[in-house]
Design an enzyme around this catalytic site. Structure first.
Site, PDB file in Angstrom:
ATOM      1  N   ASP A   1       0.854  -1.189   0.000  1.00  0.00           N
ATOM      2  CA  ASP A   1       0.000   0.000   0.000  1.00  0.00           C
ATOM      3  C   ASP A   1       0.886   1.233   0.000  1.00  0.00           C
ATOM      4  O   ASP A   1       1.997   1.201   0.553  1.00  0.00           O
ATOM      5  CB  ASP A   1      -0.906   0.004   1.246  1.00  0.00           C
ATOM      6  CG  ASP A   1      -2.181   0.797   1.000  1.00  0.00           C
ATOM      7  OD1 ASP A   1      -3.239   0.174   0.805  1.00  0.00           O
ATOM      8  OD2 ASP A   1      -2.104   2.046   0.986  1.00  0.00           O
TER       9      ASP A   1
ATOM     10  N   PHE B   1     -17.416 -10.370  -4.327  1.00  0.00           N
ATOM     11  CA  PHE B   1     -18.807 -10.076  -3.969  1.00  0.00           C
ATOM     12  C   PHE B   1     -18.925  -9.988  -2.452  1.00  0.00           C
ATOM     13  O   PHE B   1     -19.943 -10.329  -1.877  1.00  0.00           O
ATOM     14  CB  PHE B   1     -19.737 -11.158  -4.527  1.00  0.00           C
ATOM     15  CG  PHE B   1     -19.650 -11.276  -6.029  1.00  0.00           C
ATOM     16  CD1 PHE B   1     -20.346 -10.391  -6.839  1.00  0.00           C
ATOM     17  CD2 PHE B   1     -18.836 -12.217  -6.621  1.00  0.00           C
ATOM     18  CE1 PHE B   1     -20.244 -10.466  -8.223  1.00  0.00           C
ATOM     19  CE2 PHE B   1     -18.734 -12.313  -8.008  1.00  0.00           C
ATOM     20  CZ  PHE B   1     -19.442 -11.434  -8.813  1.00  0.00           C
TER      21      PHE B   1
ATOM     22  N   ARG C   1     -19.317  -8.676   1.291  1.00  0.00           N
ATOM     23  CA  ARG C   1     -20.020  -7.618   2.020  1.00  0.00           C
ATOM     24  C   ARG C   1     -19.207  -7.254   3.244  1.00  0.00           C
ATOM     25  O   ARG C   1     -18.624  -8.137   3.881  1.00  0.00           O
ATOM     26  CB  ARG C   1     -21.395  -8.108   2.497  1.00  0.00           C
ATOM     27  CG  ARG C   1     -22.384  -8.336   1.386  1.00  0.00           C
ATOM     28  CD  ARG C   1     -23.487  -9.241   1.853  1.00  0.00           C
ATOM     29  NE  ARG C   1     -22.951 -10.561   2.191  1.00  0.00           N
ATOM     30  CZ  ARG C   1     -23.640 -11.543   2.755  1.00  0.00           C
ATOM     31  NH1 ARG C   1     -24.896 -11.360   3.090  1.00  0.00           N
ATOM     32  NH2 ARG C   1     -23.091 -12.706   3.008  1.00  0.00           N
ATOM     33  N   GLU C   2     -19.173  -5.979   3.569  1.00  0.00           N
ATOM     34  CA  GLU C   2     -18.483  -5.589   4.788  1.00  0.00           C
ATOM     35  C   GLU C   2     -19.198  -6.234   5.966  1.00  0.00           C
ATOM     36  O   GLU C   2     -20.413  -6.336   5.991  1.00  0.00           O
ATOM     37  CB  GLU C   2     -18.470  -4.071   4.923  1.00  0.00           C
ATOM     38  CG  GLU C   2     -17.565  -3.451   3.893  1.00  0.00           C
ATOM     39  CD  GLU C   2     -17.398  -1.955   4.100  1.00  0.00           C
ATOM     40  OE1 GLU C   2     -17.622  -1.464   5.210  1.00  0.00           O
ATOM     41  OE2 GLU C   2     -17.042  -1.299   3.105  1.00  0.00           O
TER      42      GLU C   2
ATOM     43  N   ALA D   1     -36.925  -2.404   3.588  1.00  0.00           N
ATOM     44  CA  ALA D   1     -37.086  -0.962   3.364  1.00  0.00           C
ATOM     45  C   ALA D   1     -36.329  -0.233   4.470  1.00  0.00           C
ATOM     46  O   ALA D   1     -36.245  -0.701   5.597  1.00  0.00           O
ATOM     47  CB  ALA D   1     -38.565  -0.607   3.396  1.00  0.00           C
ATOM     48  N   GLY D   2     -35.770   0.914   4.142  1.00  0.00           N
ATOM     49  CA  GLY D   2     -34.983   1.630   5.149  1.00  0.00           C
ATOM     50  C   GLY D   2     -34.705   3.048   4.728  1.00  0.00           C
ATOM     51  O   GLY D   2     -35.552   3.696   4.102  1.00  0.00           O
TER      52      GLY D   2
ATOM     53  N   GLY E   1     -26.228   2.601   1.311  1.00  0.00           N
ATOM     54  CA  GLY E   1     -25.015   3.420   1.385  1.00  0.00           C
ATOM     55  C   GLY E   1     -23.814   2.517   1.225  1.00  0.00           C
ATOM     56  O   GLY E   1     -23.907   1.435   0.646  1.00  0.00           O
TER      57      GLY E   1
ATOM     58  N   CYS F   1     -19.868   0.746  -2.084  1.00  0.00           N
ATOM     59  CA  CYS F   1     -20.109   0.082  -3.372  1.00  0.00           C
ATOM     60  C   CYS F   1     -21.372   0.517  -4.090  1.00  0.00           C
ATOM     61  O   CYS F   1     -21.298   1.067  -5.195  1.00  0.00           O
ATOM     62  CB  CYS F   1     -20.141  -1.431  -3.170  1.00  0.00           C
ATOM     63  SG  CYS F   1     -18.519  -2.074  -2.762  1.00  0.00           S
TER      64      CYS F   1
ATOM     65  N   LYS G   1     -21.807   4.155  -5.563  1.00  0.00           N
ATOM     66  CA  LYS G   1     -20.777   4.420  -6.568  1.00  0.00           C
ATOM     67  C   LYS G   1     -20.974   3.523  -7.795  1.00  0.00           C
ATOM     68  O   LYS G   1     -20.880   3.984  -8.937  1.00  0.00           O
ATOM     69  CB  LYS G   1     -19.401   4.149  -5.933  1.00  0.00           C
ATOM     70  CG  LYS G   1     -18.220   4.519  -6.769  1.00  0.00           C
ATOM     71  CD  LYS G   1     -16.989   4.640  -5.885  1.00  0.00           C
ATOM     72  CE  LYS G   1     -16.423   3.298  -5.474  1.00  0.00           C
ATOM     73  NZ  LYS G   1     -15.515   2.681  -6.443  1.00  0.00           N
TER      74      LYS G   1
HETATM   75  C1  UDX Z   1     -22.272  -4.760  -1.230  1.00  0.00           C
HETATM   76  C2  UDX Z   1     -22.630  -6.086  -1.908  1.00  0.00           C
HETATM   77  O1  UDX Z   1     -23.604  -6.777  -1.109  1.00  0.00           O
HETATM   78  C3  UDX Z   1     -21.405  -6.941  -2.111  1.00  0.00           C
HETATM   79  O2  UDX Z   1     -21.722  -8.119  -2.815  1.00  0.00           O
HETATM   80  C4  UDX Z   1     -20.373  -6.128  -2.914  1.00  0.00           C
HETATM   81  O3  UDX Z   1     -19.193  -6.851  -3.097  1.00  0.00           O
HETATM   82  C5  UDX Z   1     -20.073  -4.815  -2.209  1.00  0.00           C
HETATM   83  O4  UDX Z   1     -21.285  -4.087  -2.011  1.00  0.00           O
HETATM   84  P1  UDX Z   1     -21.765  -3.912   1.246  1.00  0.00           P
HETATM   85  O5  UDX Z   1     -21.583  -2.550   0.657  1.00  0.00           O
HETATM   86  O6  UDX Z   1     -20.787  -4.407   2.255  1.00  0.00           O
HETATM   87  O7  UDX Z   1     -21.803  -5.026   0.087  1.00  0.00           O
HETATM   88  O8  UDX Z   1     -23.187  -3.907   1.974  1.00  0.00           O
HETATM   89  P2  UDX Z   1     -24.611  -4.595   1.812  1.00  0.00           P
HETATM   90  O9  UDX Z   1     -24.827  -5.532   2.928  1.00  0.00           O
HETATM   91  O10 UDX Z   1     -24.842  -5.108   0.469  1.00  0.00           O
HETATM   92  O11 UDX Z   1     -25.553  -3.315   2.054  1.00  0.00           O
HETATM   93  C6  UDX Z   1     -25.449  -2.149   1.242  1.00  0.00           C
HETATM   94  C7  UDX Z   1     -26.435  -1.098   1.698  1.00  0.00           C
HETATM   95  O12 UDX Z   1     -27.754  -1.478   1.398  1.00  0.00           O
HETATM   96  C8  UDX Z   1     -26.416  -0.805   3.200  1.00  0.00           C
HETATM   97  O13 UDX Z   1     -26.509   0.601   3.400  1.00  0.00           O
HETATM   98  C9  UDX Z   1     -27.633  -1.514   3.718  1.00  0.00           C
HETATM   99  O14 UDX Z   1     -28.170  -0.927   4.881  1.00  0.00           O
HETATM  100  C10 UDX Z   1     -28.580  -1.350   2.540  1.00  0.00           C
HETATM  101  N1  UDX Z   1     -29.620  -2.393   2.501  1.00  0.00           N
HETATM  102  C11 UDX Z   1     -29.274  -3.694   2.289  1.00  0.00           C
HETATM  103  C12 UDX Z   1     -30.951  -2.023   2.655  1.00  0.00           C
HETATM  104  O15 UDX Z   1     -31.284  -0.832   2.844  1.00  0.00           O
HETATM  105  N2  UDX Z   1     -31.899  -3.000   2.572  1.00  0.00           N
HETATM  106  C13 UDX Z   1     -31.611  -4.296   2.360  1.00  0.00           C
HETATM  107  O16 UDX Z   1     -32.538  -5.110   2.294  1.00  0.00           O
HETATM  108  C14 UDX Z   1     -30.238  -4.664   2.214  1.00  0.00           C
END
Ligand code: UDX
Length: 444
Positions: A30, A155, A157-158, A259-260, A264, A267, A270
């Site tokens: 890095d 793929f 997820r955090e 729903a929320g 954010g 990923c 962007k």
């Molecule tokens: C995402 C993808 O899931 C992952 O496959 C990719 O590699 C990177 O982007 P991540 O950003 O870690 O992963 O979060 P994720 O769990 O997908 O949630 C993204 C956003 O969507 C969060 O803000 C979450 O709160 C929101 N979300 C998710 C909702 O509002 N409703 C849902 O049902 C699911």
């Protein structure tokens, strides 16, 4: 195999640690020397379940090293993962300059033909650009090394990144050469021996598009249910029951129908913008994704609109904001919907009382005048209203009675549906829960 990872941010570090866990010899590079120093001590600079243990085990076994010297990192590598950032430019397109310079760096220092794997989410046809950057730099160096380029999207997820990497739903590898495919097969052989999953071998462009199509589809699923939530609020129905019932249909599935306050993170926002942009460049207007993005902006504005309705003027009001991270299980605040909510509250002259179990330190500089609270109850005490932006479990444990005791005005805006709307109203609170009709205490 000898693996090098350029850029050990969230994706890069997880990739490096997991590759070491699979038995490969990995060097992570890095440009941020401080980060490298930190990693060498065995510390991980962000919250990610199971990652610290994996990094520590890799370092202890001598299979995972970190360096700030890029030449050392790529010299002998058989596979080089490019995991650098692709920050978005003002027009929504990703800034690809870090990817280009990573490719040039490989060509400058590699001493054997490498397989250069794109991990960063990139627009379709980036593979060709990387190949060109490698070729130009190899020629400039006067060398005859020919490197292969593959697309190997992640793929992860955090919060579940390690499990998503070591036990993925599928592995996607796009390559335009036999060697590229053969090397990547060998790289993933130890994973496939442990965990059987589909292995999609395709060309580079298709692999690049799989990543954008997957993320854009999930984001669209979220925007779809958020649009249904607005209709439920107007019509007097419950979106959460609708999502459950829709989810029983195996063709639809329940995942990503919560729903929320909008999606954010680093990923979805962007990637949706980038996909719209690349489609435009290719000559296709992806109107559906523009609507996905618009509905997401609307979802992020929903809490403050509710507060205005319930509290009226927000100037000089104290508003408790519970949850800053873009989702539970992470301290990441990149593109977190809570930031939009806080910005809007501050613009109206409100004072914000912020709580998050892990993310507060990341917003201290951004909000110098906010009240930072280590406990949720401290944020609630004396606030005129509360808005929930992240569904941390600990918020679910706060009872309606306790909310009513702590708040100055009995106003709750629950943008993640952590509480039961009826129970809140029964405790004397005026309530807006996402995707449900607004409720007021009986007799008001
Ligand atoms: C995402 C993808 O899931 C992952 O496959 C990719 O590699 C990177 O982007 P991540 O950003 O870690 O992963 O979060 P994720 O769990 O997908 O949630 C993204 C956003 O969507 C969060 O803000 C979450 O709160 C929101 N979300 C998710 C909702 O509002 N409703 C849902 O049902 C699911």
């Amino acid at each position: 195999m000898l693996v090098s990872v350029i850029g050990v941010g969230h994706v890069g570090l997880v990739t490096a640690a997991c590759m070491a866990d699979l038995g490969h010899d990995v060097v992570g590079f890095d440009v941020d020397g401080q980060k490298i120093e930190l990693l060498r001590t065995g510390a991980v600079p962000f919250v990610e379940a199971g990652l610290a243990e994996l990094v520590e085990a890799g370092v202890r076994a001598g299979r995972l090293e970190f360096t700030a010297d890029v030449a050392e990192a790529v010299r002998a590598a058989e596979v080089v993962f490019i995991c650098v950032g692709t920050p978005r430019r003002p027009d929504g397109a990703p800034n690809m300059s870090f990817v280009q310079s990573a490719a040039a760096t490989v060509a400058s220092h590699a001493q054997r033909p490498a397989v250069v794997a794109e991990k960063s989410t990139v627009p379709v046809q980036t593979g060709e650009r990387i190949r060109q950057a490698l070729r130009l730099q190899s020629q400039a160096r006067g060398g005859g090394l020919v490197h292969d380029v593959v697309s190997n999207p992640e793929f992860l997820r955090e919060g579940t990144a390690v499990a998503d990497t070591l036990r993925p739903d599928r592995i996607v590898v796009g390559a335009d050469s036999e060697r590229g495919h053969a090397v990547m097969r060998a790289l993933y052989a130890p994973l496939l021996a442990r965990h059987d999953c589909p292995y999609v071998a395709t060309d580079v462009r298709t692999a690049e598009l799989i990543k954008h199509a997957s993320n854009a589809f999930l984001a669209t699923k979220i925007s779809f249910i958020n649009a249904v939530a607005r209709i439920c609020e107007l019509a007097g129905a419950n979106v959460h029951t609708i999502a459950d019932a829709m989810g029983y249909d195996a063709r639809i599935g329940r995942a990503f129908l919560n729903a929320g306050v909008g999606y954010g993170g680093s990923c979805f926002p962007k990637d949706v913008e980038a996909f719209i942009h690349i489609a435009q460049e290719l000559g296709y207007d992806f109107g559906m994704l523009r609507e996905t993005d618009r509905i997401n902006r609307e979802a992020k504005a929903w809490p403050v609109a509710q507060l205005r309705r319930l509290v009226w003027n927000l100037a000089d009001k104290q508003i408790a904001v519970l949850g800053i991270a873009f989702k539970p299980g992470t301290d990441d605040v990149r593109d977190a919907p809570a930031l939009d909510v806080i910005d809007a509250l501050l613009a109206e002259g409100a004072t914000v009382r912020l709580h998050d179990p892990v993310a507060l330190d990341h917003v201290r500089e951004r909000y110098p005048d906010a009240v930072f609270c280590d406990k949720a109850e401290d944020a609630l005490r004396g606030a005129h209203a509360v808005v929930v932006c992240t569904e941390w479990d600990e918020y679910r444990a706060i009872t309606p009675q306790r909310l009513a005791e702590l708040l100055t005005y009995p106003v709750v805006v629950d943008a993640r549906a952590v509480w039961d709307a009826r129970a809140l109203a029964d405790a004397g609170l005026s309530v807006a829960v996402v995707g449900q009709p607004p409720l007021s205490p009986a007799g008001t």
